[in-house]
Scaffold this active site. Structure first.
Site, short mmCIF file in Angstrom:
data_model
loop_
_atom_site.label_atom_id
_atom_site.label_comp_id
_atom_site.label_asym_id
_atom_site.label_seq_id
_atom_site.Cartn_x
_atom_site.Cartn_y
_atom_site.Cartn_z
N HIS A 30 0.82 -1.23 0.00
CA HIS A 30 0.00 0.00 0.00
C HIS A 30 0.85 1.27 0.00
CE1 HIS A 30 -3.62 -2.27 0.41
NE2 HIS A 30 -3.29 -2.78 1.57
N ASP A 41 -2.44 -10.46 -2.73
CA ASP A 41 -3.03 -10.07 -1.44
C ASP A 41 -4.51 -9.72 -1.69
OD1 ASP A 41 -2.01 -8.74 1.46
OD2 ASP A 41 -3.78 -7.77 0.61
N HIS A 51 -6.10 -7.21 -0.71
CA HIS A 51 -6.26 -5.77 -0.92
C HIS A 51 -5.49 -5.30 -2.15
CE1 HIS A 51 -6.79 -6.51 3.47
NE2 HIS A 51 -7.82 -5.69 3.30
#
Ligand code: OKP
Ligand code: ZN
Length: 342
Positions: A159, A195, A197
């Protein structure tokens, strides 16, 4: 397969907002310890320590002002009279000024963060750079001829964008490793993010580049964190047009559906002509994950690893998320064993 591990990861355990209350993060030190335990129990291969790298390696991916902020955030926070973990509380969204870095630490925390998921305390930077060093040590293994390696990174990285932190991520370990593979001689590198996300940070780093392909399978941003990136129509820009591929999937996704998207992503990576592969390996796609909504079973990770192996590329696995601590070791190591079964 060799595993790279940095014991200083345990110096960091952040806090986050949960249900309106500040609590310790789901992203905990035990996650890495449990994966390591399973790596050893399954006899995956040798475990070696991360080699410390110079900040110049991180600067290949992250901006100088952001890196300076990471190093100075905690001392500046303390100098301002604060005593608890540092968290941002104001962000330069939309119409506000995003072109001025505030001098005060309180403003700077928001300037360099996408959310309040990345608290900073006394030893955070040491753990964060150790995590990037873990990925860089893995990249060096692959460049030296290893068919594969597993960087057991913590905290995670996908992220974190060029100039921001978010979602437990400070330095983008996978992006730093992909860049190191490029710098070490691989003409074209692919980053595959499995992942739960969306890997918004990795996408941010490589969006306008034609030398690194980014593919991500993730919860549809309409209903899943990080909400503000990861739509299908994000395909890259400029020389990087069609070098980004997003596969948003719905809550409840099982292996049957997931496998189709993963096969698509692999086909794209193959036609891109990648010479090396970095896998952002999060196992929060597991049915029992407490903060995600897919429904993969532990045996599905064997299939996932085998499918990735069919790309027949030198491959670095970089650990990202996964919060079902009871099964986290099995799920990660199943992926790696599935890969090795090729
Ligand atoms: C990091 B990685 C859940 C809110 C989500 C942030 C999740 C970050 C995930 N109630 N908070 O991609 O696993
Ligand atoms: Zn995740």
């Amino acid at each position: 397969m060799i595993t790279i591990f940095n014991e200083h990861h345990a110096l960091h355990h952040g806090v986050e907002l949960n249900d309106g209350v500040v609590m310790t993060c789901w992203e905990s030190p035990s996650r890495a310890e449990l994966v390591l335990e399973r790596v050893r129990a399954a006899d995956l291969g040798n475990v070696i320590p991360a080699v410390a790298h110079d900040e110049a390696a991180y600067a290949r991916v992250h901006g100088d002002a952001y890196l300076r902020h990471l190093v100075t955030a905690w001392p500046d926070w303390c100098a301002s009279g604060f005593t608890n973990p540092a968290l941002p509380l104001v962000w330069p969204i939309h119409a506000l000024r995003g072109d001025r870095e505030p001098r005060h630490i309180e403003g700077r925390l928001g300037y360099f963060a996408m959310d309040a998921g990345c608290s900073i305390a006394e030893n955070t930077w040491q753990a964060v750079r150790g995590s990037a060093d873990t990925a860089l040590t893995g990249a060096a293994q692959v460049l030296a001829g290893a068919a594969s390696a597993f960087a057991l990174c913590r905290p995670p990285g996908h992220h974190a964008g060029r100039n921001y932190m978010g979602g437990y991520c400070y330095l983008n370990n996978a992006a730093i490793a992909a860049q190191a593979l490029r710098d070490g001689g691989a003409a074209r590198v692919a980053a595959l993010d499995v992942d739960f996300h969306h890997g918004n940070g990795t996408q941010d780093v490589f969006y306008d580049r034609g030398d690194v392909f980014f593919a991500s399978l993730h919860g549809d941003p309409r209903v899943s964190y990080p909400y503000f990136l990861g739509y299908e129509d994000e395909r890259g820009a400029g020389p990087g047009l069609d070098c980004t591929a997003n596969f948003p999937l719905q809550p409840g996704t099982t292996w049957e559906t997931y496998a189709v998207a993963l096969q698509d992503a692999c086909t794209r990576i193959r036609s891109f002509g990648a010479e090396a592969l970095v896998v952002s390996l999060g196992v929060d796609t597991f049915v029992g994950d407490p903060i995600s909504s897919f429904a993969l079973q532990s045996e599905d990770y064997l299939r996932m690893g085998a499918m990735i192996a069919r790309l027949d590329l030198p491959t670095l696995f970089v650990f990202e998320g996964g919060y079902a601590v009871g099964e986290i070791g099995v799920n990660v190591v199943n992926t790696l064993l599935g890969f090795e079964s090729r």
